[in-house]
Design an enzyme around this catalytic site. Structure first.
Site: not given
Ligand code: CA
Length: 708
Positions: A185, A201, A324, A351, A411, A628, A667
């Site tokens: 991304t 990922g 995380d 973060k 972020n 989603c 979709m």
């Molecule tokens: Ca993460």
């Protein structure tokens, strides 16, 4: 290593018109002029050549036509509609009067920067089922530009180089094992003729790495892993061997994580490439590395030699990450005086809630302080910068309240540093969550290649639930020298856009409420705003076209928070589809209307309503649809709210879900994963949700409180 044989391009020197500008910012004629020399000189400043504006990634522009005095005359010149659903996180590039912006599904748009007219569009054809592996929406943060090429990283793990003039593919390189749950991304960066790219990922079980590809041919030049693999396979480098000594158990089975999915910077003087690394896979340190250890290089800033990928130094922000707390957040280089001497520093607000200033040459910790409320540590060791963990924050199966939550105090949203004010303009957010370790967790090795991996799986090893607290968002001006905020503005909600700052002391930022605002960088006063109706996340840019300074920003609600969560304020009334806005002094184009949300709708169809069927529908929905489309199908974010689906959508429900009749729109087809009976149960569950929402809405209408 091929570097810079071409002569410097002839720069067009353009006099800024209509003001007393002393500088005449140069502009390039076309992407062919974007060479190593141009990029390393961080010039010219009339274009926007790189994701972070320049290699220092400070998003500071020397353009000075738009000032605190005239910014209130900014108006829209044009807008451009992204044609696919999904969040827009792009920072557009601009050169030679052409804008290059990436949209949902890694589609690249070349746009006439004068008119907003489309010049070409490139769709890399990412299989829509791949969206199931995108933890945080089908977004793309931007493209790279180099010697006549536009380069994009695609959600399915490719790097694609396009002819900037035509959009034709020059080369297409697969950067991942397609059977692993990697996604791209982030924006590629180009250093010394090499295209640098990482991936994401770590929520699904992968081993992080960053790679470099020859910008001419697409051939891989090097790959540097960020965490160790199975020692039985041997170590790739001394650095990885050193890292392996900080892990225990059989960490490699779940990949380890440490994915480099966003932040990078480059210092040509030091010849260092900086890469931020992500969280552990799984999240829980107890499950990941049962004997403890720092788990290098999770949640770290890595300094590498760009020509070889060789490790030079690291600084780990969150040793043994358990929450995380990625350190992939934006990285910015600057010259700042510390203790009476000028230091080249690298700055990050990862973060974990601390703002770090490190020596860019050595990685030495210079200072760090919390930029937001945090409860997992008591501070940083003043010598080393190592956090002093609170033992109770390293939760096991007991539910524990943690802040920052998984999306961090900051972020991916771009920060900007203005050397004239000495301030970093930082979009931050306060989030609270209750966490516990998942006692039943076992690693699930997803078989990705044929996409037949069944229900959506994460490999977190954690359970999360709401802590029932408010979660405000802020824009702050952080003084990195004093390590304290100079000013702070509370925004309409938690999830907002990146920032850009100018030589005239302005700061531009879009909000999750759709407002695009110019602030006075000295004190945070809002000097101008426009309401776009669409939640804004991406980084604004500024550039010259025909001697006029423009400001552009991409709106497009989505991402980790906005995929199913609603935008704020006025934007909450509208369907969220991406749109790019360009403003200039004297612009008179009205902001285009956005489509009002459809009402909740219960179709006239025979669907089961008994509890057993609805419970089965609820379970299937949770496994396949909820990430989603939100709870009960009721997403108010970027993805369609199924409770507001029309009669036509309901009539075609099975075709859409199984046959993939709306794959073009994003979709995916669930053929082979769901059968017709299961789809009917899911539909029944969604319709029960719509019925409940309608009842709630009419009860609210009938209540006298609603007329306050
Ligand atoms: Ca993460």
């Amino acid at each position: 290593m091929r570097r810079g044989s071409a002569a410097l391009p002839v720069l067009m020197l353009v006099a800024a018109c209509g003001n007393e500008a002393e500088t005449n910012p140069a502009r390039l004629a076309s992407p062919s002029d974007v060479t190593d020399e141009v990029l390393e000189a961080a010039a010219p400043n009339g274009d926007w050549l790189m994701y972070g504006g320049n290699y220092a990634e400070d998003r500071f522009s020397t353009l000075d036509q738009i000032t605190k005095e005239n910014v209130d005359q900014l108006g829209l010149v044009w807008s451009y509609d992204f044609d696919l659903r999904g969040g827009v996180e792009t920072t557009p590039l601009v050169v030679g009067g052409v804008m290059y912006a990436s949209g949902p599904w890694s589609v690249v748009h070349a746009i006439d920067a004068r008119t907003g007219e489309r010049l070409w569009r490139y769709d890399p054809g990412v299989p829509r089922i791949r969206g199931r592996l995108a933890c945080c929406d089908v977004v793309n943060r931007g493209v790279a530009m180099y010697e006549g090429k536009i380069i994009v990283g695609t959600l399915d793990g490719r790097l694609v180089a396009l002819d900037a003039a035509t959009g034709e593919v020059v080369w297409d390189a697969l950067t991942i094992d397609p059977n692993e749950a990697y996604t791209i991304t982030g924006a590629p960066r180009v250093v010394q003729g090499l295209v640098i790219i990482g991936n994401g990922g770590a929520e699904y079980g992968v081993r992080g790495y960053v790679s470099a590809y020859d910008a001419d041919t697409g051939e891989m030049a090097w790959r540097t892993y960020t965490v160790p693999g199975d020692p039985a396979d041997g170590f790739e480098s001394d650095a990885i061997e050193m890292a392996a000594a900080t892990w225990s158990g059989e960490w490699w089975i779940a990949g380890g994580g440490g994915t480099a999915w966003d932040g990078m910077a480059y210092d040509p003087g030091l010849d260092l490439l900086y890469v931020g690394t992500g969280n552990g896979s799984p999240w829980s340190r107890n499950l990941r590395s049962p004997g403890g250890g720092d788990n290098l290089f999770l949640a770290s800033i890595l300094a590498l030699r760009p020509a070889t990928g060789e490790y030079v130094w690291h600084f780990q922000t969150t040793p043994g990450d358990h929450w995380d707390y990625t350190a992939v957040q934006p990285l910015t280089l600057a010259d700042i005086e510390f203790d009476g001497r000028m230091r080249r520093v690298i700055m990050q607000a990862p973060k974990n809630g601390f703002f770090y200033v490190l020596d860019a040459e050595t990685g030495e910790f210079l200072s760090g302080q919390p930029y937001i409320t945090l409860n997992w540590a008591d501070g940083l060791d003043l010598e080393t910068g190592r956090p002093v963990e609170r033992p109770e924050a390293v939760h096991t199966v007991d539910w524990t309240v943690i802040t920052p939550a998984a999306l961090g105090g900051h972020n991916w949203q771009p920060q900007s540093y203005n050397p004239l004010t000495g301030l970093m303009y930082l979009p931050i957010q306060e989030g609270w969550v209750e966490r516990s370790e998942d006692p039943d967790w076992e690693f699930t090795d997803l078989q990705i290649a044929d996409h037949s991996f069944g229900p959506a799986v994460n490999n977190l090893g954690h359970r999360s639930r709401s802590a029932g607290r408010d979660d405000p968002g802020f824009l702050i001006a952080w003084d990195p020298k004093a390590q304290e905020p100079r000013w702070s503005v509370e925004l309409a909600g938690y999830w907002n856009g990146g920032t850009m700052t100018t030589a005239t002391g302005l700061v531009f930022q879009g909000g999750g409420d759709g407002r695009f605002v110019a602030y006075d960088g000295e004190n945070g006063d809002a000097l101008w705003e426009a309401s776009t109706h669409l939640g804004i996340l991406g980084g604004p840019v500024t550039y010259l076209v025909d001697d006029q300074q423009y400001v552009s920003v991409a709106a497009g609600w989505g991402g980790a928070r906005g995929r199913s969560g609603a935008p704020y304020g006025e934007a909450a009334n509208y369907e969220q589809r991406g749109r790019l806005f360009t403003f200039a002094i004297g612009g008179t184009t009205p902001i285009p209307a956005a489509r009002t949300k459809r009402p909740f709708f219960v179709p006239d169809l025979e669907l089961p309503t008994d509890e057993t069927a609805l419970a089965a529908g609820r379970r299937l929905y949770g496994q396949y649809c909820g990430s989603c489309h939100g709870a009960r199908g009721g997403s108010e974010g970027a993805m369609p709210n199924l409770q507001r689906s029309t009669a036509i959508t309901h009539r075609n429900f099975e075709r859409i879900v199984i046959e993939g009749s709306r794959e073009e729109e994003g979709m995916p087809s669930f053929t082979g994963l769901l059968d017709a009976d299961e789809v009917r149960l899911i539909q029944a569950y969604v319709v029960s949700g719509a019925r409940a929402s309608l009842a709630e809405a009419s009860a609210a209408d009938a209540s006298p409180d609603s007329h306050d």
